[in-house]
Scaffold this active site. Structure first.
Site, PDB file in Angstrom:
ATOM      1  CG  HIS A   1    -135.271  18.552  22.049  1.00  8.64           C
ATOM      2  ND1 HIS A   1    -135.473  18.959  20.753  1.00  8.64           N
ATOM      3  CD2 HIS A   1    -136.471  18.117  22.483  1.00  8.64           C
ATOM      4  CE1 HIS A   1    -136.729  18.782  20.417  1.00  8.64           C
ATOM      5  NE2 HIS A   1    -137.360  18.265  21.458  1.00  8.64           N
TER       6      HIS A   1
ATOM      7  CB  SER B   1    -140.676  22.355  38.493  1.00 10.94           C
ATOM      8  OG  SER B   1    -141.434  22.276  37.304  1.00 10.94           O
ATOM      9  CE  LYS B   2    -146.532  18.584  36.482  1.00 13.30           C
ATOM     10  NZ  LYS B   2    -147.816  19.193  36.948  1.00 13.30           N
TER      11      LYS B   2
ATOM     12  CD  GLU C   1    -145.954  29.500  34.455  1.00 13.85           C
ATOM     13  OE1 GLU C   1    -145.760  29.385  33.234  1.00 13.85           O
ATOM     14  OE2 GLU C   1    -146.661  30.397  34.947  1.00 13.85           O
ATOM     15  CB  SER C   2    -147.768  23.497  31.140  1.00 16.60           C
ATOM     16  OG  SER C   2    -148.232  24.403  30.152  1.00 16.60           O
TER      17      SER C   2
ATOM     18  CG  LEU D   1    -155.365  19.412  35.956  1.00 18.73           C
ATOM     19  CD1 LEU D   1    -156.790  19.612  36.450  1.00 18.73           C
ATOM     20  CD2 LEU D   1    -155.364  18.951  34.511  1.00 18.73           C
TER      21      LEU D   1
ATOM     22  CG  ASN E   1    -146.049  15.471  24.145  1.00 16.92           C
ATOM     23  OD1 ASN E   1    -145.301  14.753  24.804  1.00 16.92           O
ATOM     24  ND2 ASN E   1    -145.680  16.649  23.680  1.00 16.92           N
TER      25      ASN E   1
ATOM     26  CE1 TYR F   1    -144.346  21.206  33.102  1.00 13.96           C
ATOM     27  CE2 TYR F   1    -143.392  19.502  31.685  1.00 13.96           C
ATOM     28  CZ  TYR F   1    -144.472  20.018  32.383  1.00 13.96           C
ATOM     29  OH  TYR F   1    -145.678  19.355  32.377  1.00 13.96           O
TER      30      TYR F   1
ATOM     31  CE1 TYR G   1    -138.223  25.178  18.651  1.00 11.88           C
ATOM     32  CE2 TYR G   1    -138.507  23.697  20.524  1.00 11.88           C
ATOM     33  CZ  TYR G   1    -138.737  24.921  19.916  1.00 11.88           C
ATOM     34  OH  TYR G   1    -139.461  25.872  20.566  1.00 11.88           O
TER      35      TYR G   1
ATOM     36  CG  ASP H   1    -132.468  20.241  19.242  1.00  8.78           C
ATOM     37  OD1 ASP H   1    -133.688  20.373  19.441  1.00  8.78           O
ATOM     38  OD2 ASP H   1    -131.881  19.139  19.247  1.00  8.78           O
TER      39      ASP H   1
ATOM     40  CB  THR I   1    -145.636  15.569  32.660  1.00 16.89           C
ATOM     41  OG1 THR I   1    -145.033  15.342  31.397  1.00 16.89           O
ATOM     42  CG2 THR I   1    -144.546  16.034  33.627  1.00 16.89           C
ATOM     43  CG  ASP I   2    -144.588  11.737  28.946  1.00 11.25           C
ATOM     44  OD1 ASP I   2    -144.383  12.958  29.097  1.00 11.25           O
ATOM     45  OD2 ASP I   2    -144.792  11.222  27.823  1.00 11.25           O
ATOM     46  CD  GLU I   3    -141.838  17.063  29.063  1.00  8.97           C
ATOM     47  OE1 GLU I   3    -140.934  17.766  29.525  1.00  8.97           O
ATOM     48  OE2 GLU I   3    -142.547  17.414  28.108  1.00  8.97           O
TER      49      GLU I   3
HETATM   50  P1  NAD Z   1    -151.652  25.124  30.631  1.00  7.13           P
HETATM   51  O1  NAD Z   1    -150.377  25.888  30.666  1.00  7.13           O
HETATM   52  O2  NAD Z   1    -152.492  25.167  29.400  1.00  7.13           O
HETATM   53  O3  NAD Z   1    -152.592  25.581  31.828  1.00  7.13           O
HETATM   54  C1  NAD Z   1    -152.093  25.810  33.122  1.00  7.13           C
HETATM   55  C2  NAD Z   1    -153.152  26.559  33.911  1.00  7.13           C
HETATM   56  O4  NAD Z   1    -152.640  26.787  35.238  1.00  7.13           O
HETATM   57  C3  NAD Z   1    -153.487  27.945  33.330  1.00  7.13           C
HETATM   58  O5  NAD Z   1    -154.880  28.128  33.309  1.00  7.13           O
HETATM   59  C4  NAD Z   1    -152.824  28.917  34.292  1.00  7.13           C
HETATM   60  O6  NAD Z   1    -153.491  30.162  34.389  1.00  7.13           O
HETATM   61  C5  NAD Z   1    -152.892  28.133  35.603  1.00  7.13           C
HETATM   62  N1  NAD Z   1    -151.861  28.566  36.547  1.00  7.13           N
HETATM   63  C6  NAD Z   1    -150.537  28.744  36.301  1.00  7.13           C
HETATM   64  N2  NAD Z   1    -149.911  29.203  37.403  1.00  7.13           N
HETATM   65  C7  NAD Z   1    -150.871  29.298  38.372  1.00  7.13           C
HETATM   66  C8  NAD Z   1    -150.835  29.709  39.730  1.00  7.13           C
HETATM   67  N3  NAD Z   1    -149.708  30.133  40.302  1.00  7.13           N
HETATM   68  N4  NAD Z   1    -151.987  29.682  40.446  1.00  7.13           N
HETATM   69  C9  NAD Z   1    -153.143  29.261  39.858  1.00  7.13           C
HETATM   70  N5  NAD Z   1    -153.231  28.897  38.567  1.00  7.13           N
HETATM   71  C10 NAD Z   1    -152.102  28.908  37.831  1.00  7.13           C
HETATM   72  O7  NAD Z   1    -151.248  23.635  30.992  1.00  7.13           O
HETATM   73  P2  NAD Z   1    -151.841  22.251  30.477  1.00  7.13           P
HETATM   74  O8  NAD Z   1    -151.143  21.855  29.236  1.00  7.13           O
HETATM   75  O9  NAD Z   1    -153.320  22.306  30.497  1.00  7.13           O
HETATM   76  O10 NAD Z   1    -151.327  21.288  31.647  1.00  7.13           O
HETATM   77  C11 NAD Z   1    -152.100  21.110  32.820  1.00  7.13           C
HETATM   78  C12 NAD Z   1    -151.383  20.137  33.739  1.00  7.13           C
HETATM   79  O11 NAD Z   1    -151.194  18.892  33.085  1.00  7.13           O
HETATM   80  C13 NAD Z   1    -149.992  20.619  34.167  1.00  7.13           C
HETATM   81  O12 NAD Z   1    -149.793  20.244  35.507  1.00  7.13           O
HETATM   82  C14 NAD Z   1    -149.045  19.853  33.260  1.00  7.13           C
HETATM   83  O13 NAD Z   1    -147.810  19.644  33.882  1.00  7.13           O
HETATM   84  C15 NAD Z   1    -149.808  18.550  33.084  1.00  7.13           C
HETATM   85  N6  NAD Z   1    -149.567  17.830  31.815  1.00  7.13           N
HETATM   86  C16 NAD Z   1    -149.669  18.480  30.610  1.00  7.13           C
HETATM   87  C17 NAD Z   1    -149.494  17.747  29.429  1.00  7.13           C
HETATM   88  C18 NAD Z   1    -149.624  18.394  28.067  1.00  7.13           C
HETATM   89  O14 NAD Z   1    -149.359  17.741  27.055  1.00  7.13           O
HETATM   90  N7  NAD Z   1    -150.051  19.642  27.961  1.00  7.13           N
HETATM   91  C19 NAD Z   1    -149.220  16.373  29.487  1.00  7.13           C
HETATM   92  C20 NAD Z   1    -149.102  15.765  30.749  1.00  7.13           C
HETATM   93  C21 NAD Z   1    -149.306  16.493  31.899  1.00  7.13           C
HETATM   94  O1  DAU Z   2    -144.947  14.850  27.517  1.00  9.33           O
HETATM   95  C1  DAU Z   2    -145.862  15.653  28.201  1.00  9.33           C
HETATM   96  C2  DAU Z   2    -145.463  17.102  28.061  1.00  9.33           C
HETATM   97  O2  DAU Z   2    -145.763  17.470  26.718  1.00  9.33           O
HETATM   98  C3  DAU Z   2    -146.175  18.023  29.037  1.00  9.33           C
HETATM   99  O3  DAU Z   2    -145.794  17.696  30.339  1.00  9.33           O
HETATM  100  C4  DAU Z   2    -145.829  19.493  28.749  1.00  9.33           C
HETATM  101  O4  DAU Z   2    -146.576  20.340  29.596  1.00  9.33           O
HETATM  102  C5  DAU Z   2    -146.178  19.788  27.308  1.00  9.33           C
HETATM  103  O5  DAU Z   2    -145.799  21.102  26.980  1.00  9.33           O
HETATM  104  C6  DAU Z   2    -145.484  18.800  26.370  1.00  9.33           C
HETATM  105  O6  DAU Z   2    -144.037  19.027  26.364  1.00  9.33           O
HETATM  106  P1  DAU Z   2    -143.186  18.964  25.001  1.00  9.33           P
HETATM  107  O7  DAU Z   2    -141.948  19.728  25.197  1.00  9.33           O
HETATM  108  O8  DAU Z   2    -143.077  17.575  24.500  1.00  9.33           O
HETATM  109  O9  DAU Z   2    -144.247  19.761  24.032  1.00  9.33           O
HETATM  110  P2  DAU Z   2    -144.021  20.874  22.931  1.00  9.33           P
HETATM  111  O10 DAU Z   2    -145.343  21.051  22.226  1.00  9.33           O
HETATM  112  O11 DAU Z   2    -143.367  22.092  23.466  1.00  9.33           O
HETATM  113  O12 DAU Z   2    -143.001  20.193  21.921  1.00  9.33           O
HETATM  114  C7  DAU Z   2    -143.285  18.939  21.304  1.00  9.33           C
HETATM  115  C8  DAU Z   2    -142.056  18.561  20.490  1.00  9.33           C
HETATM  116  O13 DAU Z   2    -141.957  19.478  19.373  1.00  9.33           O
HETATM  117  C9  DAU Z   2    -140.758  18.682  21.244  1.00  9.33           C
HETATM  118  O14 DAU Z   2    -139.891  17.649  20.834  1.00  9.33           O
HETATM  119  C10 DAU Z   2    -140.191  20.039  20.818  1.00  9.33           C
HETATM  120  C11 DAU Z   2    -140.707  20.177  19.392  1.00  9.33           C
HETATM  121  N1  DAU Z   2    -140.976  21.574  18.935  1.00  9.33           N
HETATM  122  C12 DAU Z   2    -141.753  22.359  19.719  1.00  9.33           C
HETATM  123  C13 DAU Z   2    -142.040  23.662  19.362  1.00  9.33           C
HETATM  124  C14 DAU Z   2    -142.889  24.552  20.249  1.00  9.33           C
HETATM  125  C15 DAU Z   2    -140.482  22.027  17.718  1.00  9.33           C
HETATM  126  O15 DAU Z   2    -139.817  21.289  16.978  1.00  9.33           O
HETATM  127  N2  DAU Z   2    -140.771  23.316  17.355  1.00  9.33           N
HETATM  128  C16 DAU Z   2    -141.518  24.159  18.129  1.00  9.33           C
HETATM  129  O16 DAU Z   2    -141.716  25.335  17.730  1.00  9.33           O
END
Ligand code: NAD
Ligand code: DAU
Length: 349
Positions: free
Chosen positions: A289, A158-159, A84-85, A81, A184, A155, A212, A285, A130-132
């Site tokens: 986006h 890279s994924k 950078e997310s 997991l 999400n 992002y 945004y 925005d 991720t779905d992105e």
């Molecule tokens: P997060 O940013 O909260 O956590 C990422 C973790 O990875 C952190 O603990 C960070 O310290 C660690 N990390 C970053 N760089 C590193 C490195 N170089 N070496 C070791 N550790 C490192 O992210 P998250 O939201 O928990 O997402 C986790 C995974 O799930 C990611 O791969 C993300 O792409 C995927 N994902 C996230 C979402 C979402 O909605 N948050 C949805 C779908 C998939």
């Molecule tokens: O879809 C899965 C992805 O969801 C994960 O892979 C990513 O790691 C995770 O960060 C998330 O990406 P999003 O860009 O969808 O999430 P975020 O919370 O940044 O934004 C959600 C939506 O809200 C997006 O359309 C942008 C908008 N937004 C976000 C922020 C931070 C705003 O309108 N205002 C804000 O301040």
């Protein structure tokens, strides 16, 4: 079984580590995390003393170190997991995403391959994506497992690249891999740079709620514990070589979700209805986006029997209650560098 979980100190990773440590006392769980701004060991205080839990502060970008660790611990399985997310940060600093998400994943694949290449039997490399990677659904429909990749942000590019590497290692070296692509997540321990915890924190502190663009973008929201349950299901029941999409069939426009959150928070904070919504502020925005993401999660539901355990409104209340109760956690993660990030990201908008 020795399982390496990378990124276990982050948002989703901490829920996965907690679930595996508690549910499988016979597994040795190794949480490898660099502890970037997004990684926080306070996310795991309830399980850190368990005998089957181990923490390794390491950087996946260091390929030699990954080889050394795999040779030392001989991990049978990886649930990857670490990444950078945050999309906004990838727009400001794409190379960091390239390094961690692409090179970091390749380093883990190489270390795993070099250790087990003579006998992959019983081993698993499970990559969390991720779905992105599928792009933006501007004309309707849903993302299926075979939807062509069309990433549109640094992002998601890279994924997508890391997913391609994982599949290429299966094709080339016969590596036993699984991939899941989730929508999400929301829930406890999410860093407040992401939409829901950022809005919760700002509502609490009577700060503007930066939406945004016109707030028309659509996301499919899933409770993080349900994502962790899906990862457990795929790890144990999913077929090798397969991709599973994970989602909640729960689409919301950003502006609607922010209004719902305002209503919930007004109630919890004893404010008059409509008070928090006055904080909504439309800002510039996000560049490029994506308009809409929507997952078709039928494969995991039908083939593996997984389904979300919570209705969204229920999960949102749990989440708000947690953030209000865990003020110390919120204060600790929003002090220091968070403020610098916030100021430089939002003052320009
Ligand atoms: P997060 O940013 O909260 O956590 C990422 C973790 O990875 C952190 O603990 C960070 O310290 C660690 N990390 C970053 N760089 C590193 C490195 N170089 N070496 C070791 N550790 C490192 O992210 P998250 O939201 O928990 O997402 C986790 C995974 O799930 C990611 O791969 C993300 O792409 C995927 N994902 C996230 C979402 C979402 O909605 N948050 C949805 C779908 C998939
Ligand atoms: O879809 C899965 C992805 O969801 C994960 O892979 C990513 O790691 C995770 O960060 C998330 O990406 P999003 O860009 O969808 O999430 P975020 O919370 O940044 O934004 C959600 C939506 O809200 C997006 O359309 C942008 C908008 N937004 C976000 C922020 C931070 C705003 O309108 N205002 C804000 O301040």
């Amino acid at each position: 079984m020795r399982i390496l979980i990378t990124g276990g100190a982050g948002f989703i990773g901490s829920h996965v580590v907690r679930l595996f440590v508690n549910k499988y006392p016979n597994y040795e769980i190794y949480n490898l995390d660099k502890l970037t701004y997004a990684g926080n060991l306070n996310n795991l205080t309830d399980i850190e003393k368990k005998a089957n839990y181990h923490f390794l502060k390491e950087d996946i970008v260091d390929g030699e170190r990954m080889h050394a660790l795999f040779n030392e611990y001989r991990f049978d399985a990886v649930i990857h997991l670490a990444a950078e997310s945050h999309v906004d940060r990838s727009i400001t600093n794409p190379n960091e995403f390239l390094m961690t998400n692409v090179l970091g994943t390749a380093n883990l694949l190489n270390a795993f391959k070099d250790l087990w290449k003579d006998d992959f039997n019983g081993k698993i490399f499970y990559h969390i994506s991720t779905d992105e990677v599928y792009g933006s659904l501007d004309d309707g429909g849903f993302f299926l497992e075979d939807t062509p990749y069309d990433p549109k942000s640094p992002y998601s590019a890279s994924k997508a690249s890391s997913d391609h590497f994982v599949r290429a290692y299966e094709n080339t070296y016969g590596m036993p891999i699984k991939i899941s692509n989730c929508s999400n997540n929301y829930g406890e321990y999410q860093f407040p740079e992401k939409l829901l915890p950022l809005m919760i924190n700002n509502i609490k502190n009577n700060k503007p709620l930066p939406v945004y663009g016109k707030g028309e973008n659509i996301r499919d929201w899933l409770y993080v514990v349900d994502h962790a349950r899906a990862i457990d299901t795929i790890f144990h029941e999913g077929k090798l070589g397969e991709t599973y999409n994970i989602g909640g069939f729960n689409e919301w426009k950003n502006i609607d979700i922010v209004h719902l959150l305002c209503t919930v928070m007004d109630k919890k904070l004893g404010r008059e209805k409509g008070t928090s919504a006055q904080l909504i502020t439309y800002v510039t925005d996000r560049a490029g986006h994506d308009l809409r993401y929507a997952i078709d999660a039928n494969k995991i539901m039908k083939e593996l029997g997984w389904e979300p355990s919570l209705q969204f409104e229920e999960g949102l209340e749990l989440t708000v209650d947690w953030y209000l109760k865990n003020e110390d956690w919120l204060t600790s993660v929003t002090s220091g560098s968070y403020q610098d990030y916030y100021d430089s990201h939002y003052e320009k908008r």
